[in-house]
Design an enzyme around this catalytic site. Structure first.
Site, short mmCIF file in Angstrom:
data_model
loop_
_atom_site.label_atom_id
_atom_site.label_comp_id
_atom_site.label_asym_id
_atom_site.label_seq_id
_atom_site.Cartn_x
_atom_site.Cartn_y
_atom_site.Cartn_z
N THR A 189 3.06 1.75 -30.33
CA THR A 189 2.26 1.62 -29.11
C THR A 189 2.30 2.93 -28.35
O THR A 189 3.29 3.65 -28.40
CB THR A 189 2.78 0.51 -28.19
OG1 THR A 189 4.11 0.84 -27.82
CG2 THR A 189 2.76 -0.83 -28.88
N GLU A 205 0.66 -5.03 -30.12
CA GLU A 205 1.68 -6.06 -30.40
C GLU A 205 1.06 -7.39 -30.83
O GLU A 205 1.78 -8.29 -31.26
CB GLU A 205 2.52 -6.32 -29.14
CG GLU A 205 3.44 -5.18 -28.74
CD GLU A 205 2.78 -4.17 -27.83
OE1 GLU A 205 1.53 -4.02 -27.89
OE2 GLU A 205 3.49 -3.52 -27.05
N LYS A 256 1.23 -2.66 -4.38
CA LYS A 256 1.87 -3.65 -3.52
C LYS A 256 1.78 -3.16 -2.08
O LYS A 256 2.47 -2.24 -1.68
CB LYS A 256 3.31 -3.88 -3.97
CG LYS A 256 3.32 -4.51 -5.35
CD LYS A 256 4.67 -5.03 -5.80
CE LYS A 256 4.50 -5.76 -7.12
NZ LYS A 256 5.56 -5.58 -8.06
N TRP A 300 -0.42 -8.13 -3.45
CA TRP A 300 -0.89 -7.32 -4.59
C TRP A 300 -2.38 -6.99 -4.45
O TRP A 300 -3.18 -7.84 -4.08
CB TRP A 300 -0.68 -8.07 -5.90
CG TRP A 300 0.76 -8.22 -6.31
CD1 TRP A 300 1.86 -7.95 -5.54
CD2 TRP A 300 1.25 -8.68 -7.57
NE1 TRP A 300 3.00 -8.20 -6.25
CE2 TRP A 300 2.67 -8.66 -7.50
CE3 TRP A 300 0.64 -9.09 -8.75
CZ2 TRP A 300 3.48 -9.04 -8.56
CZ3 TRP A 300 1.45 -9.48 -9.81
CH2 TRP A 300 2.85 -9.44 -9.73
P1 AMP Z 1 -3.02 -1.01 -26.91
O1 AMP Z 1 -1.79 -1.65 -27.44
O2 AMP Z 1 -2.97 0.49 -26.97
O3 AMP Z 1 -4.24 -1.58 -27.52
O4 AMP Z 1 -3.10 -1.33 -25.35
C1 AMP Z 1 -3.08 -2.65 -24.90
C2 AMP Z 1 -3.40 -2.67 -23.43
O5 AMP Z 1 -4.72 -2.23 -23.20
C3 AMP Z 1 -3.35 -4.04 -22.83
O6 AMP Z 1 -2.04 -4.46 -22.53
C4 AMP Z 1 -4.21 -3.87 -21.58
O7 AMP Z 1 -3.49 -3.29 -20.54
C5 AMP Z 1 -5.26 -2.88 -22.06
N1 AMP Z 1 -6.50 -3.57 -22.43
C6 AMP Z 1 -6.91 -3.92 -23.66
N2 AMP Z 1 -8.12 -4.52 -23.61
C7 AMP Z 1 -8.47 -4.58 -22.31
C8 AMP Z 1 -9.61 -5.09 -21.60
N3 AMP Z 1 -10.65 -5.66 -22.21
N4 AMP Z 1 -9.61 -4.98 -20.25
C9 AMP Z 1 -8.57 -4.40 -19.60
N5 AMP Z 1 -7.49 -3.90 -20.21
C10 AMP Z 1 -7.43 -3.98 -21.55
#
Ligand code: AMP
Length: 552
Positions: free
Chosen positions: A185, A330, A439, A444
């Site tokens: 990640t 994940e 915050k 929030w």
């Molecule tokens: P990754 O593991 O790099 O794909 O990142 C995952 C993170 O991307 C998630 O925990 C979110 O914070 C963000 N994310 C993925 N899809 C979306 C979406 N459609 N809208 C907002 N945030 C997203």
């Protein structure tokens, strides 16, 4: 009493076996890294994957060995993947957009032994290979003719290497919980964390992703995964497409508007998926040229929030259905998709766009809840937000090496680090990353809501909202804007545009214009860097007293 059905372990090579048997002549089209468009079929791809497996075994690799890839989406990358999995070795996709030091760190952590690399990234590998002692071989995804000079002692051209195997080989058999793949990640804080997919989780995820109310793909589709294989398995499409026998179009390294348009048009693509940044480039190209999208039926938009204006353009101007999706590395990665349940299917116009702003609901195989800081589940009322937690057969239960153990609880829930609410029909909406939420006076404020609102202004190209220190309210929102070329929107213009669309006390205290907003390797806004950059920013006196205005 046990069931009397057959043991048929869910192994990834069965996907490519099925594709070859039932959809053998279906094309896999790639924009090659060397330039030309090249065509193969699932039958041929399977044959070459068997050669990869045979050749890897001959070089001494086997069960559990990590085989890295640093490559764009092409048929070669896909066959290398299936070949690797077919001997029980573990593909490890590397994200070329990471810094070289990060890549070396990740490769050392995973103890990669072999690397498949595209020509594009050979100079990068020449730089990092000396720092990765476990790496004993580099296979360059090209032929002898295009193989460049390299300082790497142990590099070989893929086609030469592959040609030394005849493909007369049987997939190795092993247990379905065997590791199939790894992906780290991007982590904006701390070291990257390794996610380890199993054969079982990959196969189940591919089935889940293909469901009609998830991605809803079939053998009649032509699928263009613009989202890279190094971004969580191309969101599962690297497995779902062959599983349903869809024609696959692989974009290689070119993701600009004209190049993507060319493939959409010439290959008659019906289904595609990528992050909003890619779609911004495509939409701009369409606007500049007046071209349309006559073949495209569905576009999946995820990775970060889909701007309202983007969903509106695709649906109203080009007649393409937008599926707003959320997920994480994940989660293999799909967590929720915005297809319409009957309760919402009749909506039109602004009401439909309101629902498309949400990230959708989870398919079978993903359980979801939001909790407060005391781990109490929050009501599904579409407004009470809390920590988003998930579990399921394609969700991580630990990170490689045991990092981040605090994100997993005893009941199997994984804390996503996202903040969200869920509505009465189960539709989830992300309001923030837990570490980005502002915050203010103990309440929030969602930075994503404010950003979505700001990008709705015609002079705004991109927007980010961060919390900056405030003597009275702890934190107040600062809006950072990249204006459209030639535009210089003032603080007053932007704030009055936002006024009335959110609670008064949510309105940013200040606005700054910048040339550029920093992004992570997966295209997300780097809020940490922005918070650092604007740490000393002095907010003007707030126009409204936030606490007094609250509830107004
Ligand atoms: P990754 O593991 O790099 O794909 O990142 C995952 C993170 O991307 C998630 O925990 C979110 O914070 C963000 N994310 C993925 N899809 C979306 C979406 N459609 N809208 C907002 N945030 C997203």
């Amino acid at each position: 009493m046990l069931g009397l059905m057959q043991e048929w372990p869910l192994l990834c090579h069965k996907i490519v076996d099925y594709a070859a048997a039932q959809h053998g002549a279906r094309e896999v089209v790639s924009r090659s890294v060397e330039g030309p468009i090249v065509r193969t079929t699932y039958a041929a791809l399977r044959g070459r994957a068997l050669q990869v497996a045979q050749r890897l075994e001959r070089d001494g690799y086997g069960l559990g060995d990590r085989i890295a890839t640093l490559a764009w989406n092409t048929a070669r990358h896909l066959e290398a993947w299936y070949g690797t999995m077919g001997i029980g070795a573990v593909y490890h996709t590397l994200n070329p957009r990471l810094f070289p030091e990060q890549l070396a760190w990740i490769m050392n952590h995973a103890e990669d032994r072999c690397l498949f690399v595209d020509l594009t990234f050979l100079p990068l590998v020449e730089k990092i290979a000396p720092q990765v002692p476990s790496l004993r071989q580099v296979i360059v995804l090209t032929d002898a003719q295009s193989m460049p000079e390299t300082s790497l002692a142990n590099a070989v051209a893929y086609e030469t290497w592959l040609g030394e195997a005849d493909g007369d080989f049987a997939w190795r058999q092993f247990e379905e919980n065997t590791a199939a793949g790894m992906c780290y990640t991007s982590g904006t804080t701390g070291d990257p964390k390794g996610v380890v997919y199993s054969h079982r989780s990959n196969v189940l995820h591919a089935m889940i992703a293909a469901l009609p109310d998830a991605m809803g793909v079939s053998s009649r589709d032509v699928i263009l995964p613009v989202v890279p294989m190094f971004h969580a398995n191309a969101w599962g499409l690297a497995q779902s497409a062959p599983m349903v026998g869809a024609k696959l179009v692989m974009p290689g390294g070119k993701m600009d508007g004209p190049s993507i348009y060319e493939l959409l048009d010439s290959e008659k693509v019906t289904f595609t998926a990528a992050v909003p940044t890619v779609w911004l480039m495509l939409l701009q190209h369409l606007e500049e040229t007046g071209k349309t999208l006559p073949h495209l039926k569905k576009v999946v938009i995820g990775g970060s929030a889909c701007p309202r204006a983007m969903a509106e353009k695709f649906e109203r101007v080009y007649g393409v259905e937008v599926i707003h999706a959320w997920g994480m590395t994940e989660m293999s990665p799909l967590g929720s998709l915005g297809t319409m349940k009957p309760e919402y299917a009749g909506l039109e116009g602004e009401a439909l766009l309101d629902i498309k702003q949400k990230q959708g609901y989870p398919p079978f195989g993903v359980e979801m809840k939001v909790t407060d800081d005391e781990n109490r589940a929050q009501p599904w009322d579409g407004k009470t937000f809390g920590r988003l937690k998930v579990r399921g057969p394609a969700v991580s239960r630990a990170y490689y090496g045991g990092a981040g153990a605090e994100q997993f609880d005893d009941e199997g829930w994984f804390d996503t680090g996202d903040v969200a609410h869920i509505d009465a029909h189960g539709y989830m909406q992300i309001t923030d990353r837990a570490k980005d939420v502002i915050k203010s006076g103990g309440e929030w404020i969602s930075t994503i809501d404010l950003e979505n609102l700001a990008v709705g202004h015609p002079d705004v190209a991109e927007a980010a909202v961060i919390g900056v220190a405030h003597p009275k309210w702890d934190e107040r929102p600062l809006l950072i804007v990249v204006p459209k070329p030639g535009a210089r929107p003032s603080r007053e213009v932007l704030l009055s545009f936002m006024q009335g669309k959110v609670a008064k006390w949510w309105l940013p205290d200040d606005v700054v214009l910048v040339d550029e907003i920093p992004h992570t390797a997966t295209g997300k806004i780097q809020k940490m860097a922005l918070r650092e950059q604007f740490r000393e920013h002095r907010l003007p006196d707030a126009e409204v007293e936030p606490r007094a205005a609250r509830g107004a």
